[in-house]
Write a protein that holds these residues in place. Sequence first.
Motif, mmCIF file in Angstrom:
data_model
loop_
_atom_site.group_PDB
_atom_site.id
_atom_site.type_symbol
_atom_site.label_atom_id
_atom_site.label_comp_id
_atom_site.label_asym_id
_atom_site.label_seq_id
_atom_site.Cartn_x
_atom_site.Cartn_y
_atom_site.Cartn_z
ATOM 1 N N PRO A 114 -25.523 -24.975 -6.185
ATOM 2 C CA PRO A 114 -24.296 -25.062 -5.390
ATOM 3 C C PRO A 114 -23.055 -25.335 -6.243
ATOM 4 N N ILE A 115 -21.921 -24.908 -5.731
ATOM 5 C CA ILE A 115 -20.638 -25.160 -6.377
ATOM 6 C C ILE A 115 -20.257 -26.624 -6.243
ATOM 7 N N LEU A 116 -19.744 -27.181 -7.323
ATOM 8 C CA LEU A 116 -19.158 -28.518 -7.293
ATOM 9 C C LEU A 116 -17.760 -28.397 -7.892
ATOM 10 N N ALA A 117 -16.740 -28.596 -7.056
ATOM 11 C CA ALA A 117 -15.351 -28.359 -7.463
ATOM 12 C C ALA A 117 -14.484 -29.554 -7.072
ATOM 13 N N PRO A 118 -14.558 -30.655 -7.824
ATOM 14 C CA PRO A 118 -13.751 -31.836 -7.494
ATOM 15 C C PRO A 118 -12.271 -31.607 -7.765
ATOM 16 N N GLU A 119 -11.457 -32.373 -7.042
ATOM 17 C CA GLU A 119 -10.011 -32.406 -7.274
ATOM 18 C C GLU A 119 -9.701 -33.500 -8.289
ATOM 19 N N LEU A 120 -8.713 -33.238 -9.158
ATOM 20 C CA LEU A 120 -8.269 -34.228 -10.141
ATOM 21 C C LEU A 120 -6.747 -34.216 -10.193
ATOM 22 N N LYS A 121 -6.150 -35.398 -10.080
ATOM 23 C CA LYS A 121 -4.699 -35.525 -10.139
ATOM 24 C C LYS A 121 -4.237 -35.644 -11.599
ATOM 25 N N VAL A 122 -3.115 -34.994 -11.889
ATOM 26 C CA VAL A 122 -2.598 -34.947 -13.253
ATOM 27 C C VAL A 122 -1.145 -35.411 -13.259
ATOM 28 N N VAL A 123 -0.826 -36.338 -14.159
ATOM 29 C CA VAL A 123 0.552 -36.757 -14.395
ATOM 30 C C VAL A 123 0.889 -36.378 -15.835
ATOM 31 N N LEU A 124 1.807 -35.452 -15.995
ATOM 32 C CA LEU A 124 2.181 -34.992 -17.334
ATOM 33 C C LEU A 124 3.235 -35.935 -17.910
ATOM 34 N N GLU A 125 2.775 -37.121 -18.253
ATOM 35 C CA GLU A 125 3.643 -38.194 -18.756
ATOM 36 C C GLU A 125 2.859 -38.996 -19.787
ATOM 37 N N ARG A 126 3.449 -39.211 -20.956
ATOM 38 C CA ARG A 126 2.776 -39.936 -22.029
ATOM 39 C C ARG A 126 2.934 -41.453 -21.920
ATOM 40 N N ASP A 127 4.050 -41.911 -21.375
ATOM 41 C CA ASP A 127 4.301 -43.359 -21.307
ATOM 42 C C ASP A 127 3.387 -43.997 -20.263
ATOM 43 N N PRO A 128 2.582 -44.984 -20.645
ATOM 44 C CA PRO A 128 1.615 -45.565 -19.704
ATOM 45 C C PRO A 128 2.272 -46.173 -18.465
ATOM 46 N N ASP A 129 3.373 -46.881 -18.631
ATOM 47 C CA ASP A 129 4.003 -47.522 -17.485
ATOM 48 C C ASP A 129 4.536 -46.490 -16.500
ATOM 49 N N GLN B 78 -4.304 -31.205 -9.327
ATOM 50 C CA GLN B 78 -3.122 -31.503 -8.523
ATOM 51 C C GLN B 78 -2.095 -32.218 -9.401
ATOM 52 N N VAL B 79 -0.987 -31.540 -9.677
ATOM 53 C CA VAL B 79 0.058 -32.140 -10.502
ATOM 54 C C VAL B 79 0.885 -33.099 -9.655
ATOM 55 N N ILE B 80 1.014 -34.327 -10.122
ATOM 56 C CA ILE B 80 1.806 -35.350 -9.454
ATOM 57 C C ILE B 80 3.077 -35.557 -10.270
ATOM 58 N N GLY B 81 4.209 -35.293 -9.637
ATOM 59 C CA GLY B 81 5.489 -35.461 -10.313
ATOM 60 C C GLY B 81 6.325 -36.508 -9.623
ATOM 61 N N THR B 82 7.614 -36.470 -9.888
ATOM 62 C CA THR B 82 8.518 -37.456 -9.301
ATOM 63 C C THR B 82 9.212 -36.918 -8.057
ATOM 64 N N GLY B 83 9.022 -35.632 -7.739
ATOM 65 C CA GLY B 83 9.671 -35.034 -6.588
ATOM 66 C C GLY B 83 8.861 -35.232 -5.321
ATOM 67 N N PRO B 84 9.283 -34.596 -4.222
ATOM 68 C CA PRO B 84 8.550 -34.697 -2.958
ATOM 69 C C PRO B 84 7.125 -34.174 -3.092
ATOM 70 N N GLY B 85 6.236 -34.689 -2.234
ATOM 71 C CA GLY B 85 4.839 -34.292 -2.313
ATOM 72 C C GLY B 85 4.586 -32.831 -2.020
ATOM 73 N N ASP B 86 5.531 -32.203 -1.281
ATOM 74 C CA ASP B 86 5.342 -30.796 -0.958
ATOM 75 C C ASP B 86 6.130 -29.873 -1.887
ATOM 76 N N ALA B 87 6.625 -30.409 -2.999
ATOM 77 C CA ALA B 87 7.352 -29.591 -3.962
ATOM 78 C C ALA B 87 6.389 -28.686 -4.720
ATOM 79 N N LEU B 88 6.930 -27.649 -5.325
ATOM 80 C CA LEU B 88 6.143 -26.754 -6.167
ATOM 81 C C LEU B 88 6.505 -27.036 -7.622
ATOM 82 N N PRO B 89 5.692 -27.804 -8.333
ATOM 83 C CA PRO B 89 6.018 -28.190 -9.714
ATOM 84 C C PRO B 89 5.699 -27.063 -10.697
#
Length: 291
Positions: free
Chosen positions: A181-196, A268-279
Motif C-alpha cells: 500500500p501507498i504511504l504518503a505522509p504530510e510534512l510541514k516545511v519552514v524555509l528559515e534558517r534562524d531557529p527562533d 506543506q510550505v509554511i510562510g508568514t502570509g495567510p494560510g490560503d496563500a500560494l507560496p
Amino acid sequence: MDNPAASLKQRLGRYGIWSTGLRSEDPAARGELTDAAAELEDLGYGALWLGGSPGAQHAAPLIGATSEITVGTSIQSIWQYEAKDSAAAFADLEAAHPGRFVLGLGVSHEKFTQQYRRPYSALVGYLDALDAAGVPAGRRLLAALGPRTLELSRDRSAGAIPYLVTPEHTAYAREILGEAPILAPELKVVLERDPDRARAAARDYLAMYLTLPNYTNNFLRHGFTESDLADGGSDRLIDAVYAWGDEDHIRERVTAFHEAGADHVALQVIGTGPGDALPREEWRRLAALLA
C-alpha cells in the motif's frame, strides 16, 4: 485484494505539494491557481494535495490546466460530502481525465461537524457506499493515524495519507500497512534558517492543531508528553513534525520520512502570509533543494 496501489504509487513520485490555497473557490483566483498548478508540474512535483475539505470540483480546474500531475483531496470530510455525490463527482472527473484524480478521505474532527458520531463505523459505511457506486479502492486513500484506520487503509483503499506525523509514526504505519500500500505522509516545511524565527512560524501554524484530540492523542501514543503539547508545542515536537533550517537539514528531514517507509511525502510550505496563500517562490526553492 490484488495490489491496487502500484500504478498510483508510480504516478505520485517521491514528492508532492500540500496546499489549502490551491482549493480556493474565489473566481478571481482561478487564473493564478491554474498557472501555479502548471508550474508545480513543471517543477517536477508528482502530486497536488488540496487541503480544507475539498471535493472533486476543486481538483477539476487544476487537472484541466496540467497534463500528468495527480491531484488529490487531503482530505475530503465524509461528513461534508455524501458518498453518492462523491462517487458521481469521481465518475465525472474520471471520464474527463482518466487516472488523474485520487479521492483522499477522512473523518475530520468533532470540532468541525455536528454529525460526528462513531467515526470509524461511519468511514466503513462510506467506503461500502463507494464500493457499491463503483469507485475503485485503488483510487482512494485514507487519512489514517491509529491502528484500526491504518488497517482499513490497507484493506479498503490504496493506502494512507497521514497528516501531522513524524518519521517514527511513518515507520509504525508502514509496519501495519505492509509493503504494497501507498504511504504518503504530510510534512510541514519552514524555509528559515534562524531557529527562533522558524519555530515561531511553526508554532503559530500548529496552534489550532493542538486543540484537536485526533492529533494530540496520536502524539501521546508515540512518545510525546502533555508538556510537549503545552505553550504551542515544545522544541522537540516542533522539530519532529516540521522541516526547517538550511537546505541540507531540510533534505535530511524529508529523507527521514522516506527512510522510515514513506513512498511519497506531501510537503506543506509554511510562510508568514495567510494560510490560503500560494507560496510560489518557496515552492520553487523547495523543488530546487530536492532536485
